[in-house]
Write an enzyme that holds these catalytic residues in place. Structure first.
Site, PDB file in Angstrom:
ATOM      1  N   SER A  32      40.864 -21.681 -23.077  1.00 24.29           N
ATOM      2  CA  SER A  32      41.239 -21.158 -24.391  1.00 24.29           C
ATOM      3  C   SER A  32      42.531 -20.369 -24.238  1.00 24.29           C
ATOM      4  O   SER A  32      42.909 -19.965 -23.123  1.00 24.29           O
ATOM      5  CB  SER A  32      40.114 -20.288 -24.959  1.00 24.29           C
ATOM      6  OG  SER A  32      39.657 -19.368 -24.002  1.00 24.29           O
ATOM      7  N   GLU A  73      45.207 -17.315 -26.012  1.00 24.45           N
ATOM      8  CA  GLU A  73      45.287 -16.188 -26.956  1.00 24.45           C
ATOM      9  C   GLU A  73      46.730 -15.991 -27.416  1.00 24.45           C
ATOM     10  O   GLU A  73      47.656 -16.015 -26.601  1.00 24.45           O
ATOM     11  CB  GLU A  73      44.772 -14.921 -26.259  1.00 24.45           C
ATOM     12  CG  GLU A  73      44.715 -13.727 -27.194  1.00 24.45           C
ATOM     13  CD  GLU A  73      43.998 -12.553 -26.562  1.00 24.45           C
ATOM     14  OE1 GLU A  73      42.865 -12.716 -26.081  1.00 24.45           O
ATOM     15  OE2 GLU A  73      44.595 -11.465 -26.545  1.00 24.45           O
ATOM     16  N   THR A 127      45.023 -12.183 -31.941  1.00 23.96           N
ATOM     17  CA  THR A 127      44.693 -10.755 -31.848  1.00 23.96           C
ATOM     18  C   THR A 127      44.791 -10.085 -33.224  1.00 23.96           C
ATOM     19  O   THR A 127      45.396 -10.614 -34.162  1.00 23.96           O
ATOM     20  CB  THR A 127      45.615 -10.006 -30.856  1.00 23.96           C
ATOM     21  OG1 THR A 127      46.949 -10.089 -31.345  1.00 23.96           O
ATOM     22  CG2 THR A 127      45.511 -10.589 -29.470  1.00 23.96           C
ATOM     23  N   GLY A 151      38.403  -2.213 -30.625  1.00 25.52           N
ATOM     24  CA  GLY A 151      39.799  -1.910 -30.906  1.00 25.52           C
ATOM     25  C   GLY A 151      40.160  -0.519 -30.428  1.00 25.52           C
ATOM     26  O   GLY A 151      39.301   0.232 -29.943  1.00 25.52           O
ATOM     27  N   ASP A 152      41.415  -0.207 -30.541  1.00 24.02           N
ATOM     28  CA  ASP A 152      41.912   1.118 -30.133  1.00 24.02           C
ATOM     29  C   ASP A 152      42.679   1.717 -31.290  1.00 24.02           C
ATOM     30  O   ASP A 152      43.425   1.025 -31.974  1.00 24.02           O
ATOM     31  CB  ASP A 152      42.856   0.984 -28.933  1.00 24.02           C
ATOM     32  CG  ASP A 152      42.108   0.615 -27.676  1.00 24.02           C
ATOM     33  OD1 ASP A 152      41.078   1.260 -27.403  1.00 24.02           O
ATOM     34  OD2 ASP A 152      42.554  -0.312 -26.988  1.00 24.02           O
ATOM     35  N   ALA A 199      31.820  -1.773 -30.232  1.00 25.97           N
ATOM     36  CA  ALA A 199      31.790  -3.207 -30.553  1.00 25.97           C
ATOM     37  C   ALA A 199      30.362  -3.699 -30.775  1.00 25.97           C
ATOM     38  O   ALA A 199      30.138  -4.617 -31.566  1.00 25.97           O
ATOM     39  CB  ALA A 199      32.479  -3.995 -29.433  1.00 25.97           C
ATOM     40  N   TYR A 236      34.699  -6.073 -18.920  1.00 26.13           N
ATOM     41  CA  TYR A 236      35.677  -5.361 -18.081  1.00 26.13           C
ATOM     42  C   TYR A 236      35.230  -5.349 -16.616  1.00 26.13           C
ATOM     43  O   TYR A 236      34.521  -4.424 -16.189  1.00 26.13           O
ATOM     44  CB  TYR A 236      35.868  -3.920 -18.594  1.00 26.13           C
ATOM     45  CG  TYR A 236      36.377  -3.908 -20.012  1.00 26.13           C
ATOM     46  CD1 TYR A 236      37.740  -3.861 -20.273  1.00 26.13           C
ATOM     47  CD2 TYR A 236      35.495  -4.014 -21.085  1.00 26.13           C
ATOM     48  CE1 TYR A 236      38.217  -3.913 -21.583  1.00 26.13           C
ATOM     49  CE2 TYR A 236      35.958  -4.073 -22.394  1.00 26.13           C
ATOM     50  CZ  TYR A 236      37.320  -4.022 -22.631  1.00 26.13           C
ATOM     51  OH  TYR A 236      37.791  -4.079 -23.918  1.00 26.13           O
ATOM     52  N   LYS A 264      25.892  -5.538 -26.004  1.00 28.48           N
ATOM     53  CA  LYS A 264      26.603  -6.459 -26.909  1.00 28.48           C
ATOM     54  C   LYS A 264      25.998  -7.860 -26.807  1.00 28.48           C
ATOM     55  O   LYS A 264      25.884  -8.569 -27.806  1.00 28.48           O
ATOM     56  CB  LYS A 264      28.098  -6.513 -26.566  1.00 28.48           C
ATOM     57  CG  LYS A 264      28.832  -5.215 -26.789  1.00 28.48           C
ATOM     58  CD  LYS A 264      30.343  -5.350 -26.725  1.00 28.48           C
ATOM     59  CE  LYS A 264      30.890  -5.390 -25.325  1.00 28.48           C
ATOM     60  NZ  LYS A 264      32.349  -5.183 -25.261  1.00 28.48           N
ATOM     61  N   PHE A 297      51.044  -2.523 -19.595  1.00 28.71           N
ATOM     62  CA  PHE A 297      49.753  -3.058 -20.046  1.00 28.71           C
ATOM     63  C   PHE A 297      48.631  -2.561 -19.132  1.00 28.71           C
ATOM     64  O   PHE A 297      47.561  -2.169 -19.589  1.00 28.71           O
ATOM     65  CB  PHE A 297      49.741  -4.596 -19.981  1.00 28.71           C
ATOM     66  CG  PHE A 297      50.491  -5.277 -21.096  1.00 28.71           C
ATOM     67  CD1 PHE A 297      51.048  -4.569 -22.154  1.00 28.71           C
ATOM     68  CD2 PHE A 297      50.635  -6.659 -21.089  1.00 28.71           C
ATOM     69  CE1 PHE A 297      51.730  -5.218 -23.171  1.00 28.71           C
ATOM     70  CE2 PHE A 297      51.312  -7.319 -22.103  1.00 28.71           C
ATOM     71  CZ  PHE A 297      51.868  -6.598 -23.136  1.00 28.71           C
ATOM     72  N   HIS A 354      40.568 -18.071 -19.990  1.00 27.40           N
ATOM     73  CA  HIS A 354      41.177 -17.690 -21.273  1.00 27.40           C
ATOM     74  C   HIS A 354      42.566 -17.132 -20.945  1.00 27.40           C
ATOM     75  O   HIS A 354      42.674 -16.094 -20.292  1.00 27.40           O
ATOM     76  CB  HIS A 354      40.305 -16.618 -21.950  1.00 27.40           C
ATOM     77  CG  HIS A 354      40.827 -16.128 -23.263  1.00 27.40           C
ATOM     78  ND1 HIS A 354      40.615 -16.794 -24.460  1.00 27.40           N
ATOM     79  CD2 HIS A 354      41.542 -15.007 -23.591  1.00 27.40           C
ATOM     80  CE1 HIS A 354      41.165 -16.108 -25.463  1.00 27.40           C
ATOM     81  NE2 HIS A 354      41.740 -15.015 -24.955  1.00 27.40           N
TER      82      HIS A 354
END
Ligand code: FAD
Length: 282
Positions: free
Chosen positions: A10, A12, A43, A102-103, A120, A142, A162, A213, A263
């Site tokens: 996939s 992004e 995103t 999100g942040d 989430a 993560y 989740k 990042f 991904h």
């Protein structure tokens, strides 16, 4: 050839900010069709982009023949706003959503205001309550721990929540150390997780951007990679060549160990993702 049957890929993208960037995105997505992605994702909110930007980009990519999935983050939106977005995506025929917390931009505190969902897992629950099984729900994982978590095992338990709330699959934050991923998957499976946990792959093309990042998201850049990149200075061709080698090798290792797929964080730039793809599929 490292790719085996059943492994899915996939891509992004992020919403372009202007017409020139839009044209580049279309060109980028077109040239990445060779990967035959099972879906592409867009995103939401990252870097100040808007909900409309995500929606329009999903429409563009759907129009190009991709199965396009919006990211949806819950922080800063009310339950009613989130329900309205889910309804809108459903009306558009969208069947997959990447569900995130999100942040908030720095300086806005840790919560998204009254009525906002805190995690989430709350969004996954809301999606299941409101839309049943209409959406295939992807969540974030993560391997090197979310930067705000108080410990790796606690973070893992939040990930498992989740999954138990109804996530169908997960995409990881990027990493350059395959052992962190394998350890995470082993520990998740020990807690009963059976959904696919797909490694997120970040091409290395720009040293300062990668440092920025990684500082934000807590992904470790191994010392030897950092040192090699630092020594290359402004020599972009060498950075790209080295980055493609390092990331293609990581992908080979992951694919040989039967990961469910990869991904790619394309950053709306096809060159590095294509070079990595050629190396692993050729
Ligand atoms: P959560 O799963 O809610 O976790 C966030 C933190 O809260 C973790 O430390 C976790 O341990 C903790 N936590 C979770 N549940 C609980 C609980 N019940 N009690 C206490 N603590 C808890 N950001 C964007 O803005 N837009 C995007 O489009 C975007 N796409 C992304 C795509 C991927 C594949 C990934 C990996 C990240 C993406 N992000 C995006 C970044 C993401 O929003 C941030 O990493 C964010 O800080 C956490 O999101 P999450 O969904 O993992 O949150």
């Amino acid at each position: 050839m490292s790719v085996s049957t059943g492994q899915q890929f996939s891509l992004e993208f992020f919403p372009p900010r202007d017409e020139a960037a839009q044209a580049r995105l279309v060109e980028c997505a077109q040239s990445l069709k060779v990967i035959d992605p099972s879906y592409v994702s867009v995103t939401f909110g990252a870097g100040g982009t808007t909900r409309d930007g995500t929606l329009e980009t999903v429409q563009t990519l759907t129009g190009m023949g991709f199965d396009a999935a919006p990211h949806l983050s819950c922080i800063g939106s009310s339950r009613d706003q989130l329900r309205a977005m889910l309804d809108h995506y459903r009306e558009m025929g969208v069947r997959r959503i990447v569900a995130l917390r999100g942040d908030l931009p720095s300086g806005m505190g840790s919560m998204g205001g009254q009525g906002s969902l805190a995690h989430a897992v709350d969004l996954v629950r809301l999606i299941r309550e409101h839309s049943g099984d209409w959406f295939h729900v992807e969540v974030a994982a993560y391997p090197e721990m979310h930067p705000q978590a108080s410990g790796p095992q606690k973070d893992l338990r939040h990930f498992v929540e989740k999954v138990n709330a109804g996530a169908n699959a997960a995409i990881t934050q990027y990493f350059f150390n395959a052992d962190a991923y394998f350890d995470f998957v082993d520990r998740a499976q020990m807690l009963g997780v059976t959904i696919p946990i797909v490694p997120g792959i970040m091409p290395i093309t720009n040293y300062s951007q990668l440092i920025r990042f990684s500082d934000m998201c807590g992904a470790e850049i191994p010392r030897w990679i950092r040192l090699r990149l630092a020594e290359m200075g402004d020599d972009r061709a060498s950075i790209r060549a080295f980055g493609i080698d390092v990331v293609a090798e990581l992908c080979q290792t992951l694919l040989e160990n039967q990961v469910p797929g990869l991904h790619f964080y394309t950053l709306n730039n096809s060159a590095a993702t294509l070079a990595i793809w050629k190396s692993i599929s050729g």
